[in-house]
Design a protein around this motif. Structure first.
Motif, short mmCIF file in Angstrom:
data_model
loop_
_atom_site.label_atom_id
_atom_site.label_comp_id
_atom_site.label_asym_id
_atom_site.label_seq_id
_atom_site.Cartn_x
_atom_site.Cartn_y
_atom_site.Cartn_z
N GLY A 268 28.52 33.73 12.11
CA GLY A 268 27.28 33.72 12.89
C GLY A 268 26.20 33.35 11.98
N PHE A 269 26.25 33.12 10.75
CA PHE A 269 25.03 32.80 10.12
C PHE A 269 24.71 31.42 10.51
N ASP A 270 23.38 31.19 10.70
CA ASP A 270 22.97 29.82 11.03
C ASP A 270 22.36 28.80 9.85
N PRO A 271 22.65 27.45 9.86
CA PRO A 271 22.17 26.88 8.53
C PRO A 271 20.68 26.60 8.73
N HIS A 272 19.96 27.18 9.84
CA HIS A 272 18.43 27.27 9.37
C HIS A 272 18.12 28.14 8.28
N TYR A 273 18.66 28.87 7.71
CA TYR A 273 18.48 29.68 6.49
C TYR A 273 19.71 29.77 5.86
N ALA A 274 19.62 29.88 4.41
CA ALA A 274 20.27 29.72 3.17
C ALA A 274 21.71 30.46 3.55
N SER B 192 19.65 38.89 20.79
CA SER B 192 19.89 39.29 19.40
C SER B 192 19.36 38.21 18.37
N GLY B 193 18.86 38.83 17.05
CA GLY B 193 18.50 37.84 16.19
C GLY B 193 17.23 37.09 16.36
N GLU B 194 16.82 36.19 15.27
CA GLU B 194 16.03 35.18 15.13
C GLU B 194 16.30 34.01 14.76
N TYR B 195 15.95 32.64 15.66
CA TYR B 195 16.41 31.59 15.10
C TYR B 195 16.22 30.99 13.75
N PHE B 196 15.16 31.35 13.05
CA PHE B 196 14.92 30.69 12.02
C PHE B 196 15.19 31.80 10.71
N ASN B 197 15.52 33.01 11.12
CA ASN B 197 15.79 33.84 9.80
C ASN B 197 16.95 34.87 10.06
N ALA B 198 17.76 35.18 9.01
CA ALA B 198 18.93 35.91 8.96
C ALA B 198 18.48 37.25 9.44
N THR B 199 19.36 37.93 10.08
CA THR B 199 19.27 39.35 10.40
C THR B 199 19.84 40.15 9.06
N ASP C 86 19.09 16.25 11.67
CA ASP C 86 18.45 17.34 12.21
C ASP C 86 17.02 17.72 11.40
N THR C 87 16.14 18.26 11.92
CA THR C 87 14.87 18.56 11.42
C THR C 87 14.82 19.44 10.10
N GLY C 88 14.30 18.83 8.99
CA GLY C 88 13.94 19.52 7.89
C GLY C 88 15.13 19.39 6.79
N ILE C 89 15.84 18.37 6.88
CA ILE C 89 16.82 17.91 5.89
C ILE C 89 16.45 17.68 4.44
N ALA C 90 15.32 17.21 4.47
CA ALA C 90 14.73 16.47 3.18
C ALA C 90 14.08 17.58 2.44
N HIS C 91 13.70 18.62 3.29
CA HIS C 91 12.75 19.87 2.55
C HIS C 91 13.35 21.17 2.63
N ASN C 92 13.36 21.97 3.58
CA ASN C 92 13.74 23.50 3.35
C ASN C 92 15.24 23.65 3.76
N SER D 127 22.85 7.98 19.87
CA SER D 127 22.77 8.38 18.40
C SER D 127 23.38 9.77 18.33
N VAL D 128 23.68 10.11 16.97
CA VAL D 128 24.23 11.35 16.64
C VAL D 128 23.46 12.07 15.79
N MET D 129 23.57 13.27 15.75
CA MET D 129 22.62 14.17 14.86
C MET D 129 23.73 14.95 14.13
N PRO D 130 23.82 14.87 12.79
CA PRO D 130 24.63 15.58 12.07
C PRO D 130 23.88 17.09 11.91
N TYR D 131 24.89 18.16 11.78
CA TYR D 131 24.14 19.36 11.52
C TYR D 131 23.73 19.59 9.98
N TYR D 132 22.77 20.63 9.87
CA TYR D 132 22.49 20.87 8.37
C TYR D 132 23.39 21.48 7.49
N SER D 133 24.42 22.09 8.02
CA SER D 133 25.42 22.74 7.15
C SER D 133 26.23 21.52 6.24
#
Length: 744
Positions: free
Chosen positions: A298-304, A575-582, A390-396, A335-341
């Motif tokens: 369940g961990f999301d690639p918006h966080y490490a 459950s949970g938050e989009y940009f932060n791990a529980t 996807d949004t933020g690949i060049a930075h965070n 167009s196609v959007m690749p995932y962060y992961s």
């Protein structure tokens, strides 16, 4: 000077496109009208709409300056002065200076600060368009149709003042589904014709016919085009395989065959044809290649912690995750959007590409992964559109390339992997640095990061022209160079079409899934009814309860469950938050103050614990049920599924159980009171309980994360299987399994 929407001049060509402009020069030749797009004043290859979009784009990149082309590589958030930021956006931009032009249309505020995607600098709108020359923005404001059309018209008018005209390509996340407004996922809703969530659309289609998707797509195309929105970050072709993935609610469920069928219909319906975008269509960005469902517990690639895609089961990638994207490509997605992961080779079993070759699991995020983008997506699937990161690949979220600086990340994504637009920030300066490094001796005095070559890390003219040609081709195909302007009053009329509202209402009713019924339904309106809504947020629950009771105004309502013939309980867990791990794994149990284990940095359970709540007042459900049952009353519960909730704490108390997917309450009430016979079917399998989601000391789940619910039993230990050989799906008191495709 009056606003742009009142200054539009329109010219009609026989058997040709409409030409509209505010300030751009037009000229006639051969009895036809053309717009001076490139500023040459001649019928150049760029200005001649009789040429193909690809021919015009290829000619235009030879005209544009390097600075103008680099600006086309980036897309980032944008705002509207009339609509203040909400949610996380409000916190990010709270100190932004807010000014507007004379009409209150273009937001001239400037912002500098840190966002969830990196250090952001947003100039005024006019500066962005005229001086920076950026043309790709993500419009997140929840504006009215007329205001969107007005804003777009004003922006296009500013662009017409530049030497070289390129219209504004405003992208948006989907706006035609009901659901909680969350920045980065559902930025806007409730303005356009509003259907159930995408899980609800899948539930309706599974129980009905695919032509429901055709109606939905046609509505999206008409409404967006009327408002001037011509690019949608939608829809998700991801197959949901890990039930703890928070983005489950945005998928079409867990069956790659159903998702593929939906892609085959929804993409041509929105874009205007099966051959790609048309002048009255909206470009579709299919996401998130090669599928975000294979999360690691369940961990999301918006966080490490969630930066890995884990394929623990042999063949899962080609069997469950790639087919919907192949269908999307075949359907002509723009167009196609690749995932962060990035793929986790060490934790994965061998996977094969579409030609049977073992996939090279390069440890780079998918937007940086040449094998996945160039070899598989373009080479094997035949994708010819453009890649939008996807949004933020060049930075965070630069997973796998953290050792590179931002210009190198841009070079690696565009020059090496084949990305055409990078989302997150307007990194024009960094893009220029990547370009300059290709044309100077920069790496003679600066080290090349280990494992890379100079050619991979710089932005060459060839790569820059390739990327810009692809995005310009789409704008030409959409007819936006000739006719970018829209009528604000017309937008209001299109969006108000009662036929589209009726189709949306029908979809809501068809999305309701009846999971359990002991004969109680349909209810009689003459019964005494206790009604309450439950959410994670108590204040929101109070408001939802008031709204629910208002919709039951024709019934006899009581305030005490002990006096009720029936209790209607509307349960909406979160459950949970989009940009932060529980602190631990994302909780799927419908619970309050449940003690669960923490996880360590490697995603393994620890001895430490914390408490989780997915539903405030969850304990009161049993109290209400006991009070109603004490005198022979019935409990009717409806659960809103944004994730694959564990339903035991609700089902065991209920005589009737229904499932909704951001479904309107009135549609559910239509089923409860017999005004509509339920047809919906579950688009996902509901897990039995904690035992089938247990993670061992090595961080491995007992049910594989990369396999959909309907197939998990093949890999479950025999000790968990019942007499029917089933282990994973929840089984109710009547013996029904709440698995994919079930619905009474």
């Amino acid at each position: 000077m009056p606003k742009a929407s009142t200054r539009i001049k329109t010219y009609r060509n026989a058997n040709g496109p409409v030409v509209s402009t505010v300030d751009r020069r037009v000229f006639e030749q051969d009895g036809l009208t053309f717009k001076d797009i490139d500023g040459s004043g001649t019928l150049s290859a760029v200005n001649d709409w009789r040429n193909t979009p690809a021919e015009r784009a290829a000619a235009y990149v030879k005209v544009l300056s390097v600075k103008e082309k680099i600006a086309q590589l980036f897309i980032s958030d944008w705002r509207m002065a009339k609509y203040p930021m909400t949610g996380p956006m409000a916190a990010m931009y709270k100190d932004m200076e807010r000014k507007t032009d004379a009409y209150g249309i273009l937001d001239e505020g400037e912002f500098r600060g840190k966002t969830i995607f990196g250090e952001q600098h947003l100039p005024s709108t006019t500066t962005l368009l005229k001086e920076w020359f950026n043309r790709h923005v993500i419009l997140r404001a929840n504006a009215t149709p007329a205001d969107m059309a007005d804003w777009m018209n004003e922006a296009h008018a500013v662009c017409e003042q530049c030497e070289h005209f390129i219209p504004v390509a405003a992208a948006s996340n989907s706006r035609n589904e009901n659901g909680e407004l969350v920045f980065g996922m559902n930025d806007a809703g409730g303005v356009l014709a509003t259907w159930p969530g995408t899980l609800g659309i899948a539930a309706a289609v599974k129980g009905c016919r695919i032509d429901l998707v055709d109606k939905f797509a046609a509505t999206v195309r008409r409404e967006w085009n009327a408002c001037g929105l011509r690019k949608g970050y939608m829809y998700m072709a991801d197959t949901m395989t890990d039930p703890r993935w928070q983005r489950t609610y945005g998928t079409f469920g867990e069956d790659p065959a159903l998702i593929s069928e939906i892609m085959t219909h929804i993409i041509p319906g929105i874009q205007g044809s099966a051959q790609g975008v048309t002048a009255d269509g909206v470009a579709v960005t299919t996401k998130h290649f090669p599928g975000g469902g294979a999360r690691e517990n369940g961990f999301d690639p918006h966080y490490a912690a969630g930066q890995w895609n884990v394929y623990a089961t042999p063949g899962s990638l080609e069997t469950y995750h790639l087919p919907p994207f192949a269908a999307a490509v075949k359907a002509g997605t723009a167009s196609v959007m690749p995932y962060y992961s990035k793929p986790a080779a060490a934790k994965s079993e061998p996977q094969h590409d579409l030609q049977g070759n073992v996939i090279e699991m390069e440890p780079y995020g998918f937007a940086y992964n040449r094998y996945f983008i160039d070899t598989m997506l373009r080479g094997q699937m035949g994708f010819t559109g453009y890649i939008n990161s996807d949004t933020g690949i060049a930075h965070n979220m630069a997973w796998g390339v953290e050792m590179l600086d931002v210009p190198e990340r841009i070079g690696f994504a565009v020059n090496h992997a084949g990305v055409d637009i990078i989302s997150g920030l307007f990194d024009n300066d960094a893009g220029q640095q990547a370009y300059d490094r290709a044309h100077t001796d920069y790496y003679d005095t600066h080290p090349i990061p280990q494992g890379f070559t100079k050619d991979q890390l710089v932005l060459t003219d060839e790569a820059l022209d390739r990327a810009v040609t692809r995005t310009l081709t789409e704008l030409f195909a959409l007819g936006m160079f000739e006719d970018p302007f829209r009528d604000p009053e017309g937008a209001e009329r299109v969006v108000a079409d009662p036929a589209d509202r009726a189709a949306a209402a029908e979809a809501h009713r068809r999305s309701v899934v009846l999971l359990k019924n002991d004969g109680t339904l349909p209810l009689s309106s003459g019964m005494k009814i206790y009604a309450e809504a439950f959410l994670k947020n108590p204040e929101q629950a109070k408001a939802a309860t008031q709204a629910l009771r208002a919709e039951l105004a024709d019934c006899t309502l009581v305030d005490d469950p002990a006096e009720a013939d029936a209790a209607l309980l509307f349960v909406s867990p979160s459950s949970g938050e989009y940009f932060n791990a529980t602190p631990g794994y994302l909780e799927l149990d419908i619970c309050e103050n449940k003690t669960v284990h923490n996880v360590d940095a490697e995603g393994r359970p620890t001895a430490e614990t914390h408490t989780e709540t997915t539903l405030s007042g969850a304990g009161r459900l049993a109290e209400i049920a006991a009070a109603v049952h004490a005198h022979g009353g019935k409990v009717i519960s409806n659960i809103n599924f944004t994730m694959a909730w564990q339903v035991g704490n609700v089902e065991r108390l209920s005589d009737v159980l229904l499932a909704g997917f951001d479904t309107y309450r009135d549609a559910t009430l239509d089923v409860i009171f017999g005004r509509f016979v339920p047809t919906g079917k579950l688009p996902i399998t509901l897990p039995r309980g904690d035992e089938v989601l247990a993670v061992n000391e090595a961080g491995i789940c007992v049910s594989p994360n990369d396999v959909p619910g309907f197939a998990k039993d093949r890999y479950m230990p025999d000790a968990l299987k019942d007499e029917n050989g089933k282990a994973y799906a929840y089984r109710d008191a009547a013996g029904h399994y709440y698995e994919y495709g079930f619905g009474l």
